[in-house]
Design an enzyme around this catalytic site. Structure first.
Site, mmCIF file in Angstrom:
data_model
loop_
_atom_site.group_PDB
_atom_site.id
_atom_site.type_symbol
_atom_site.label_atom_id
_atom_site.label_comp_id
_atom_site.label_asym_id
_atom_site.label_seq_id
_atom_site.Cartn_x
_atom_site.Cartn_y
_atom_site.Cartn_z
ATOM 1 C CG HIS A 295 -1.850 1.100 1.381
ATOM 2 N ND1 HIS A 295 -3.155 1.039 0.973
ATOM 3 C CD2 HIS A 295 -1.690 2.339 1.897
ATOM 4 C CE1 HIS A 295 -3.762 2.197 1.221
ATOM 5 N NE2 HIS A 295 -2.896 3.008 1.797
ATOM 6 C CD GLU A 296 1.618 3.430 3.721
ATOM 7 O OE1 GLU A 296 1.760 4.502 3.100
ATOM 8 O OE2 GLU A 296 0.612 3.193 4.420
ATOM 9 C CG HIS A 299 0.182 6.214 -0.390
ATOM 10 N ND1 HIS A 299 -0.832 6.964 -0.929
ATOM 11 C CD2 HIS A 299 -0.372 5.527 0.648
ATOM 12 C CE1 HIS A 299 -1.963 6.728 -0.260
ATOM 13 N NE2 HIS A 299 -1.709 5.851 0.705
ATOM 14 C CD GLU A 324 -6.168 5.227 0.563
ATOM 15 O OE1 GLU A 324 -5.227 6.012 0.851
ATOM 16 O OE2 GLU A 324 -6.421 4.195 1.232
#
Lengths: 527, 527
Positions: A295-296, A299, A324
């Protein structure tokens, strides 16, 4: 030991900044525009410094209240300086000197963003800004206490103040804006630029209507085994092995930044070439840590691929929902795919020393199970958590709901949306921190991101053999596509709708999200 | 994954700062003083932020030129802001409003420091400050090139500009100062507050006169074996073991901050409770790494024991020489003592897996051997390196020496002081970075620190069983003594002379340093 040699001379920022393209043309308006870009670069470099204070506080600083308190003073000193610079008369004068007609398209977009930032920052008098800072400090403490004693009534009067002040600040920012938008629209605009709440209501309603029957079908089907996620009874997954696994996977994904451990995973950027992520591990479940890293990384890719120069508003991420969409694209569309486990299965089995098959890993990591807590929710039930809080904050802002009624509405809706009994406010309406920061309008961006990610999957499939890329470990091709379609665009568009319209010929459309979930879970659960 | 939640509201610095003691009394002058203290606290918090940018650049940031360049922009933006704040009209107005007669003694000392900082900062016009920043950037590059091609002539014209600009800046800072001090005095004052160059000349001459015959005697005596410092031929010391050893020792010394690895060891402080050190290791020699850590711990103790509040100039370290006295006290008077090896010998043997005796370790780590490079010099020959460069920078500043003559003087003096042939400028007068930063007046503080450290040893022995403390591992008692005599005094005194006068009844006195070296090396070499 050459310690303590003073840092080399005093250096001034302005001289070092790249000049904007208009430096080669010439007029006093263009030179004002150029100075404005230089000034904003400095503000933005200072904001990056603020991010470093935060990263250091979360990652390397000793974790005591005293240290956080000290660091708070440093952050406050810096925030004060940034605010002074952003609202300085000089900026206002430069803005007045610019003749927008002389600017090229990109410069125009950049100028409008700078104007907007200046207008909104200066619309808040210093006394109110201080009041906001103080209330958000108090509210955080009150929220923590109320949550730990699971008692909403301890937070309700503070929360009323938060709504009240936030509405007041928002109305000042709205000013005599000719376009009629509601307060909640404007709150939303803070996080999701240019997307009106009517669009959100429309999309969220459709998602809700599609998901409720889908979830119901899924839940009445046989559940997959999730035993591969936990260690054998009495044992645990080594943190070192998990770290090794995560590093190997994020490296394969082509993430080049630092990765550290922190209590709450986050990503941060000090420039496109220095993007860092953090993660956390549990010895009792390995997939959440990996999902967090992926997820990071999503980003992180967005931040890494923004144009480096000039450092100015158009080269910043477009919105929180867009951000997101990038993290969720990697976490879900890549990381929760069958292809992902086909490619990484061997590595996972080797590091975690078990022998579950790719299919078992895929099924377990995609398990559906309604839960009380949003951050623990799966892909299918997560949207309903977001929809619920979005409705509540919108209704309270619009005067359609009283703050005191929040727990009742929360509990009823959790029942009706997810068939879940909320045992107490701590695990109910008090679970999330956002409102205590006056961050009304932030929540919907989680679902906007999910909707956008599914739409990106739809369109990437038109250009690439998406599954093939994952199965062959060609993640660079996926990143390259996202970079071209989203990252390098920065804030050149007025909204995520505009971005998608210009890239794909249609604005944000929830139907892709609904189709993605429907098809995926139909297959997974043989519906 | 709660990443990207915006930092909590905008916080303003002024509201959070502790009020100075005068807040309970009242008058408009006192309230101006109080506001001044608040303003300076903010500047100093911002300087701590600058230190974090530096720490991060040295320790956690990827080490590429591109990253350092990016970070340079951030540092420059912050430096610009700090300069703006330090030279703002507001500060000048507040200073004018304060009636010094109404202040208590500590406040008076603090006020005078604030006045001095403001006067000196505002004496430099912005154009000159920029010129300084630019020259120091260019000079650094020119110095690096000249050093790597070992050719002083490539650096000489730049160095002339450095001297010239530095003299000009210094004369502006001196202004119409009624006290007749020379330019070099004023340059020195930048690093060693209040100590005139006549004092330095006096002390350094005595040190030089005492050391030359002493070194000569030592060098004509049999040399101790230094084989314990190197690994057996063909093997190496593990970095991990050295790290473990260093951490164990610095922990025993009671250092509580972080310790990391960096190319050049340094210490830094973001507040007395967040002091960090770095060190470096070699697989071919273990003692330098340890000595480096102990040195930085000494700096760290000073920073840790400064009074925390208010964050203002009197609670800052007094001078660079005072700082160096703390690092050298621990590195040499503790770390190079026989008692140190008596206490830590077992641990060292265990970690490094050898069986040399405490006496062998003690003798080897105190070996004397004249060397070309200052940073590699031992305790006995080190002062002569400092004396040489100090004389040169003083003479050039005073117009008694031409820049072009530096290599000749350097080489002749190295011959006459240390009997060393200088093969080239790179290992000669170009070896140190300081002048390229216009840091004239910095160098003597290395020897002032050494002199002060020996004097502190003399006085600590009157209050404590110094060797006993080390042999028993009671390092906290030593730190406590230094804390009381030096650390908590911050910048309350006008110079290190004043500090020592008020603590010990006599100003800085080189005789203790000479006695310490004479006695120590007489015993070590049976002179």
């Amino acid at each position: 030991m050459l310690s303590l040699l003073p840092r080399r001379g005093l250096t001034f920022a302005t001289s070092s900044f790249p000049k904007s393209s208009c430096a080669t043309r010439s007029s006093s308006s263009l030179s004002s525009y150029s100075s404005l870009v230089s000034e904003f670069s400095i503000h933005m470099q200072l904001e990056r410094v603020a991010s470093l204070l935060h990263w250091d506080a979360m990652v390397t600083m000793p974790q005591t209240d005293a240290h956080h308190c000290e660091r708070g003073l440093q952050s406050a000193a810096l925030a004060g300086v940034i605010h002074e610079k952003q609202t300085s008369k000089k900026i206002g004068e430069l803005i007045n000197e610019v003749n927008i007609e002389e600017l090229e398209d990109e410069e125009k977009a950049n100028f409008e963003l700078m104007q907007k930032i200046y207008r909104e920052k200066t619309s808040i008098p210093e006394t109110l800004a201080k009041q906001q800072a103080e209330l958000s400090n108090t509210a955080y403490v009150d929220w923590t206490k109320a949550r730990s004693s699971s008692d909403f009534s301890q937070f309700s009067s503070t929360l009323k103040k938060c709504f009240q002040l936030s509405k007041h600040l928002t109305s000042l920012k709205l000013g005599s804006n000719p376009k009629q938008v509601s307060l909640y629209d404007k709150m939303l605009d803070e996080y999701e630029r240019g997307l009106h709440s009517s669009r959100i209501t429309e999309m969220f309603d459709n998602v809700e209507n599609a998901l409720i029957p889908l979830i119901s079908k899924v839940l009445s089907s046989p559940k997959p085994s999730t035993s591969c996620l936990s260690p054998p009874s009495g044992s645990s997954f080594s943190i070192k092995s998990q770290q090794k696994l995560n590093n190997a996977i994020t490296k394969k994904l082509n993430f080049k930044g630092r990765s550290d451990i922190s209590v709450h995973p986050f990503s941060t950027s000090f420039s496109p070439s220095d993007v860092r992520i953090t993660t956390r591990f549990s010895s009792q479940e390995w997939y959440q840590g990996l999902a967090g890293s992926i997820h990071e990384v999503g980003h992180g890719f967005y931040e890494s691929n923004l144009l480096k120069s000039p450092v100015c508003p158009i080269n910043q991420p477009l919105s929180m929902g867009t951000h997101e969409s990038q993290s969720l694209f990697w976490e879900r569309h890549v990381g929760l795919s069958k292809s992902f486990f086909n490619y990484f299965g061997d590595l996972i089995r080797e590091e975690l020393q078990f022998s579950y098959s790719n299919t078992e890993l895929y099924k377990a990591s995609n398990k559906v199970e309604p839960s009380l807590i949003r951050v623990e929710a799966d892909e299918l039930t997560y949207p309903l958590h977001v929809i619920l809080r979005t409705k509540i904050e919108r209704d309270v802002t619009n005067g359609d709901l009283e703050v005191d009624q929040i727990p009742r509405v929360w509990n009823e809706e959790m029942q009706s949306l997810l068939n879940i009994e909320v045992p107490n406010d701590g695990e109910g309406c008090l679970q999330d921190v956002h409102w205590s920061s006056l961050a009304f309008g932030y929540f919907p961006t989680y679902l906007i991101g999910a909707i956008a990610a599914a739409q990106l999957e739809y369109y990437i499939r038109k250009d690439l053999d998406f599954n093939g890329c994952i199965e062959k470990g060609e993640f660079g091709r996926i990143e390259e596509w996202l970079k071209k379609k989203v990252h390098v665009k920065g804030s050149r568009n007025k909204s995520i709708d505009d971005l998608f319209e210009s890239e794909f010929g249609e604005r944000l459309n929830e139907k892709y999200f609904i189709e993605y979930l429907t098809n995926k879970y139909a297959k997974l659960y043989n519906l």
